[in-house]
Design an enzyme around this catalytic site. Structure first.
Site, PDB file in Angstrom:
ATOM      1  CG  HIS A 215     126.572  22.397   6.170  1.00  0.00           C
ATOM      2  ND1 HIS A 215     126.576  21.833   4.906  1.00  0.00           N
ATOM      3  CD2 HIS A 215     127.493  23.387   6.134  1.00  0.00           C
ATOM      4  CE1 HIS A 215     127.445  22.462   4.142  1.00  0.00           C
ATOM      5  NE2 HIS A 215     128.024  23.408   4.869  1.00  0.00           N
ATOM      6  N   GLY A 216     125.154  18.878   6.693  1.00  0.00           N
ATOM      7  CA  GLY A 216     125.078  17.863   5.654  1.00  0.00           C
ATOM      8  C   GLY A 216     125.292  18.457   4.272  1.00  0.00           C
TER       9      GLY A 216
ATOM     10  CB  SER B 153     124.612  22.577   0.774  1.00  0.00           C
ATOM     11  OG  SER B 153     125.714  22.939  -0.050  1.00  0.00           O
ATOM     12  CD  GLU B 154     119.133  23.006  -3.105  1.00  0.00           C
ATOM     13  OE1 GLU B 154     117.991  22.526  -3.184  1.00  0.00           O
ATOM     14  OE2 GLU B 154     119.373  24.235  -3.162  1.00  0.00           O
ATOM     15  CD1 TRP B 155     124.100  25.769  -5.037  1.00  0.00           C
ATOM     16  CD2 TRP B 155     125.408  27.508  -4.513  1.00  0.00           C
ATOM     17  NE1 TRP B 155     123.550  26.875  -5.616  1.00  0.00           N
ATOM     18  CE2 TRP B 155     124.335  27.969  -5.311  1.00  0.00           C
ATOM     19  CE3 TRP B 155     126.340  28.436  -4.063  1.00  0.00           C
ATOM     20  CZ2 TRP B 155     124.185  29.304  -5.676  1.00  0.00           C
ATOM     21  CZ3 TRP B 155     126.195  29.771  -4.412  1.00  0.00           C
ATOM     22  CH2 TRP B 155     125.140  30.197  -5.220  1.00  0.00           C
ATOM     23  CG  ASN B 156     128.447  21.180   0.142  1.00  0.00           C
ATOM     24  OD1 ASN B 156     127.826  20.986   1.188  1.00  0.00           O
ATOM     25  ND2 ASN B 156     129.410  22.088   0.068  1.00  0.00           N
TER      26      ASN B 156
ATOM     27  CD  GLU C 216     132.312  27.855   4.880  1.00  0.00           C
ATOM     28  OE1 GLU C 216     133.198  28.299   5.655  1.00  0.00           O
ATOM     29  OE2 GLU C 216     132.262  26.664   4.524  1.00  0.00           O
TER      30      GLU C 216
ATOM     31  CE  LYS D 269     133.966  24.562  -3.487  1.00  0.00           C
ATOM     32  NZ  LYS D 269     133.890  23.623  -2.350  1.00  0.00           N
TER      33      LYS D 269
ATOM     34  CG  ASN E 177     136.567  27.540   5.421  1.00  0.00           C
ATOM     35  OD1 ASN E 177     137.732  27.160   5.503  1.00  0.00           O
ATOM     36  ND2 ASN E 177     135.881  27.499   4.289  1.00  0.00           N
TER      37      ASN E 177
END
Length: 245
Positions: free
Chosen positions: A10-11, A13-16, A88, A99, A182
């Site tokens: 996926h492109g 994300s907000e949390w990426n 995921e 992280k 993953n």
């Protein structure tokens, strides 16, 4: 005869973008993620890859990326199959946590064990946690995990590949799988027979199609290939560095 499989993470994300562990939490794409999905579809069209069916997860960031890419490739009308086994990895108690902060709190070794080891899951998510999926209607009848390691993802992803997705490939269909870092790493490990130790070093970038050509035994006839190798290398390096910012 060879069979064409395309994997697409996926492109963004907000949390990426916020450097948070996401797992099964259902977050939206950023504007960058939307653009990545569009570019993925354009790359499919430029390379003459015309998917006949799409498999994706039950999470909106993957579903949205699939829809955007299909629209850009003028394949918006093909069947889309959604299944939780493409979700995921469930990050347990780490879901929603930063992280870099987890790395600083527990140290680099423990952080990397939770993030990249094959068989060490993070601590399980507690009942009542706001980022738990308990009570979510889309998972009715499913034994929702409380945490997962990559081995757990392999154990749900590969049987689904063998029982369902592979049949479409062997029927001559070009298959697109729009999923997650993953769940796609689990499948790449299976297809390329990557060892438990070496899989830790595999990073899949967001939004760049990864093509396989497979034989009748669904083994690669040539090395997997990103449709934009330069962007993929930069994206994979960015994934590898997560936790350091």
């Amino acid at each position: 005869m060879t069979y064409t499989l395309v994997l697409l993470r996926h492109g963004e994300s907000e949390w990426n973008a916020l450097n948070l562990f996401t797992g099964w939490v259902d977050v939206h794409l950023t504007d960058k993620g939307v653009a990545e999905g569009k570019r993925a579809g354009e790359l499919l069209a430029e390379h003459g890859i015309l998917p006949d069916i799409v498999y994706t997860s039950l999470l909106r960031r993957a579903i949205s990326t699939a829809n955007i890419a299909l629209d850009a490739a003028d394949r918006h009308w093909i069947p889309v199959v959604r299944d939780w086994r493409l979700n995921e990895r469930h990050y347990g108690e780490l879901q929603g946590k930063n992280k870099a902060q987890i790395r600083d709190k527990y140290g680099e070794e423990q952080f990397m064990l939770w993030r990249r080891s094959y068989d060490t899951p993070p601590p399980p998510i507690e009942a009542g946690n706001e980022y738990s999926q308990e009570g979510d209607a889309r998972y009715a009848g499913i034994d929702i995990p409380k945490t997962e390691c990559l081995l757990d993802v392999v154990n749900r992803m590969v049987p689904y590949w063998e029982s369902t997705i592979s049949k479409d490939l062997l029927a001559g269909k070009t298959v697109l799988i729009a999923a997650h870092g993953n769940s796609l790493r689990a499948l790449v490990k299976h297809l390329d027979q990557i060892s438990d130790e070496e899989i830790a070093g595999l990073n899949i970038p967001t939004g760049i199609p990864l093509r396989y050509e497979l034989d009748e035994n669904l083994r690669p006839v040539r090395p997997r290939e990103y449709l934009d190798p330069e962007a993929a290398a930069a994206g994979a390096a960015a994934v590898a560095s997560q936790g350091g910012k």
